[in-house]
Design a protein around this motif. Structure first.
Motif, PDB file in Angstrom:
ATOM      1  N   ARG A 163      -2.802  -3.287 -10.747  1.00  0.00           N
ATOM      2  CA  ARG A 163      -4.200  -3.482 -10.641  1.00  0.00           C
ATOM      3  C   ARG A 163      -4.868  -3.198 -11.893  1.00  0.00           C
ATOM      4  O   ARG A 163      -5.721  -4.186 -12.560  1.00  0.00           O
ATOM      5  CB  ARG A 163      -4.942  -3.141  -9.452  1.00  0.00           C
ATOM      6  N   ALA A 204       0.944  -1.305  -0.002  1.00  0.00           N
ATOM      7  CA  ALA A 204       0.004   0.156   0.039  1.00  0.00           C
ATOM      8  C   ALA A 204       0.908   1.201  -0.131  1.00  0.00           C
ATOM      9  O   ALA A 204       0.373   2.327  -0.328  1.00  0.00           O
ATOM     10  CB  ALA A 204      -0.890   0.062   1.276  1.00  0.00           C
ATOM     11  N   ALA A 241     -11.164   1.469  -4.460  1.00  0.00           N
ATOM     12  CA  ALA A 241     -10.533   1.910  -2.872  1.00  0.00           C
ATOM     13  C   ALA A 241      -9.252   2.891  -3.297  1.00  0.00           C
ATOM     14  O   ALA A 241      -8.856   3.346  -2.044  1.00  0.00           O
ATOM     15  CB  ALA A 241     -10.198   0.710  -2.359  1.00  0.00           C
ATOM     16  N   THR A 242      -8.668   2.881  -4.336  1.00  0.00           N
ATOM     17  CA  THR A 242      -7.639   3.739  -4.631  1.00  0.00           C
ATOM     18  C   THR A 242      -7.909   5.237  -4.169  1.00  0.00           C
ATOM     19  O   THR A 242      -9.044   5.736  -4.692  1.00  0.00           O
ATOM     20  CB  THR A 242      -7.250   3.823  -6.022  1.00  0.00           C
ATOM     21  N   HIS A 275     -13.069  -3.859  -8.197  1.00  0.00           N
ATOM     22  CA  HIS A 275     -13.528  -3.195  -6.926  1.00  0.00           C
ATOM     23  C   HIS A 275     -12.623  -2.897  -5.910  1.00  0.00           C
ATOM     24  O   HIS A 275     -12.650  -1.738  -5.172  1.00  0.00           O
ATOM     25  CB  HIS A 275     -14.468  -4.262  -6.172  1.00  0.00           C
ATOM     26  N   ASP A 276     -11.298  -3.447  -5.990  1.00  0.00           N
ATOM     27  CA  ASP A 276     -10.341  -2.989  -5.301  1.00  0.00           C
ATOM     28  C   ASP A 276      -9.745  -1.805  -5.847  1.00  0.00           C
ATOM     29  O   ASP A 276      -9.261  -0.761  -5.004  1.00  0.00           O
ATOM     30  CB  ASP A 276      -9.053  -4.093  -5.615  1.00  0.00           C
ATOM     31  N   ASP A 320     -13.582  -8.367  -9.818  1.00  0.00           N
ATOM     32  CA  ASP A 320     -13.045  -8.436  -8.321  1.00  0.00           C
ATOM     33  C   ASP A 320     -11.779  -7.533  -8.139  1.00  0.00           C
ATOM     34  O   ASP A 320     -11.868  -6.864  -7.273  1.00  0.00           O
ATOM     35  CB  ASP A 320     -12.450  -9.830  -8.078  1.00  0.00           C
ATOM     36  N   VAL A 321     -11.075  -7.367  -9.087  1.00  0.00           N
ATOM     37  CA  VAL A 321     -10.023  -6.531  -9.241  1.00  0.00           C
ATOM     38  C   VAL A 321     -10.523  -4.981  -9.163  1.00  0.00           C
ATOM     39  O   VAL A 321      -9.993  -4.256  -8.630  1.00  0.00           O
ATOM     40  CB  VAL A 321      -8.995  -6.753 -10.225  1.00  0.00           C
TER      41      VAL A 321
END
Length: 418
Positions: free
Chosen positions: A333, A323, A358-359, A354-355, A351-352
């Protein structure tokens, strides 16, 4: 000084941060170079006399009727106008600063304050993106570094500091969507590294130029800059990570040009270089590690339509980024999600994706914004699939928040895409 009486060498020195001039060097297009000099007040008579050709032959070059092909004439041009040999694919010229290529004789030790500033900027850049930091780096160069370029009491080490920080400013400009400024910074960084006699740093900047021109879809130019960097690196101390980076950029250029075998050969060499035993350390080079190699390898393999292999490389790149490297993690990503879509695995892509939501919306990177938009465009044809539709709605909400917070960085409509 009247323009007609200017020394052509001074005119060329003033063009080393001009992307068009660097392009003529990379393309070895001497006709275009002669036109630029003439446009800046150097008469055709003086140009012809300087390189020992007739004016008639000069006009043929300038009008595109013929091109310079002979090595001896390239050498005459380089020597007449003091164009560093590596810019034209030549050996170091006799008038260039001599550099001892033996690794046991290092460059002058860098100033501790310069290194501290460099490390601080580099750490902040990894976490917050370069767009917000660009002005601070430029100000530091102007106030703390530039005044010392006239004082060589440190043995020339200030040129390396100036080159490294100027190259960093170029990357931050690129991250902020200002590629015109970026190429100018890279050109100045290359000249500063050459002036200081630092071959590895010059090679490092050549790799950055290779990256930048590849973003402009100029695969041949990217390949030439990679080869220039490899030549410079080969004449300096052995630094495996630097060689790996340059071979990686060569692989990317070859893949973009659909040169499959050459791309794989260069990528294999990059891996061997990075796995080699440690060579000479260099304080100014930004790290090139297995995470970066994996990220670049994934892009090479995507260009070659080898999606299974690209997937493995992209997954490795994400796994190797924590992170604390927010921008690198986001870019890795995006590449991974892109590959899943190309392989037809929409659920894995989401799936990726949705990650990615969060950026941090305050990450000051136009590159991330643009690549997120590219990912959205890749999903659009699949909007009829319910989960994709739901994701795109969420993506739109997140994008509006991001664009609001980065409004001062995003290029205006109609500006350069990259």
């Amino acid at each position: 000084m009247d323009r007609q009486t200017q020394d052509p060498r001074e005119v060329v020195a003033g063009l080393l941060d001009d992307s068009r001039f660097l392009g003529t060097c990379s393309e070895r297009d001497m006709g275009a170079m002669f036109r630029m000099l003439n446009h800046r007040g150097i008469s055709t008579r003086r140009i012809a006399a300087a390189v020992d050709i007739t004016q008639g032959r000069l006009y043929d070059y300038m009008n595109g009727k013929s091109r310079v092909e002979k090595l001896t004439l390239f050498e005459q041009i380089a020597d007449a106008f003091h164009i560093s040999g590596h810019l034209l694919g030549l050996a170091r010229r006799s008038w260039e600063p001599a550099v001892d290529s033996q690794p046991h004789q290092p460059q002058p030790p860098p100033d501790g304050d310069d290194l501290t500033a460099m490390d601080a900027f580099r750490l902040a850049d990894r976490q917050t993106g370069g767009g917000r930091l660009y002005g601070a780096v430029v100000q530091h160069l102007r106030d703390r570094v530039a005044p010392r370029l006239v004082d060589l009491s440190d043995g020339g080490g200030v040129f390396a500091a100036a080159a490294a920080l100027t190259e960093m400013a170029g990357w931050m400009a690129h991250d902020g969507g200002r590629d015109g400024d970026a190429v100018g910074h890279f050109g100045r960084a290359l000249a500063l590294a050459q002036t200081g006699g630092d071959l590895p740093l010059a090679a490092h900047v050549a790799a950055s130029l290779s990256h930048l021109v590849l973003q402009g879809d100029d695969a041949p130019g990217a390949a030439r800059w990679a080869r220039t960097g490899l030549d410079l690196a080969g004449r300096g101390p052995r630094i495996p990570a630097l060689a790996s980076r340059l071979h990686t950029m060569q692989a990317r250029a070859m893949a973009a040009a659909d040169q499959r075998r050459a791309a794989h050969d260069s990528l294999d060499q990059a891996r061997r270089d990075l796995d080699a035993s440690a060579g000479t350390a260099h304080p100014w080079l930004s790290p090139f590690d297995h995470g970066r190699l994996a990220s670049e390898a994934a892009l090479v393999l995507v260009d070659l339509d080898e999606y299974d292999e690209a997937l493995a490389a992209a997954e490795e790149a994400v796994a190797l980024r924590d992170a604390g490297r927010a921008r690198s993690l986001a870019l890795a990503r995006i590449t991974l999600a892109d590959i899943h879509v190309r392989r037809g695995d929409l659920d894995a892509a989401l799936d990726v994706g949705h990650d990615l939501l969060a950026t941090s919306p305050t990450l000051g990177s136009v590159r991330v914004v643009q690549q997120l938009d590219d990912f959205r465009a890749l999903l659009e044809p699949h909007r009829s699939y319910g989960p994709v539709h739901e994701y795109l709605v969420r993506f739109g909400d997140a994008r509006r928040a991001r664009m609001f917070l980065l409004a001062d960085l995003i290029p205006s409509p109609g500006g350069p895409r990259r």
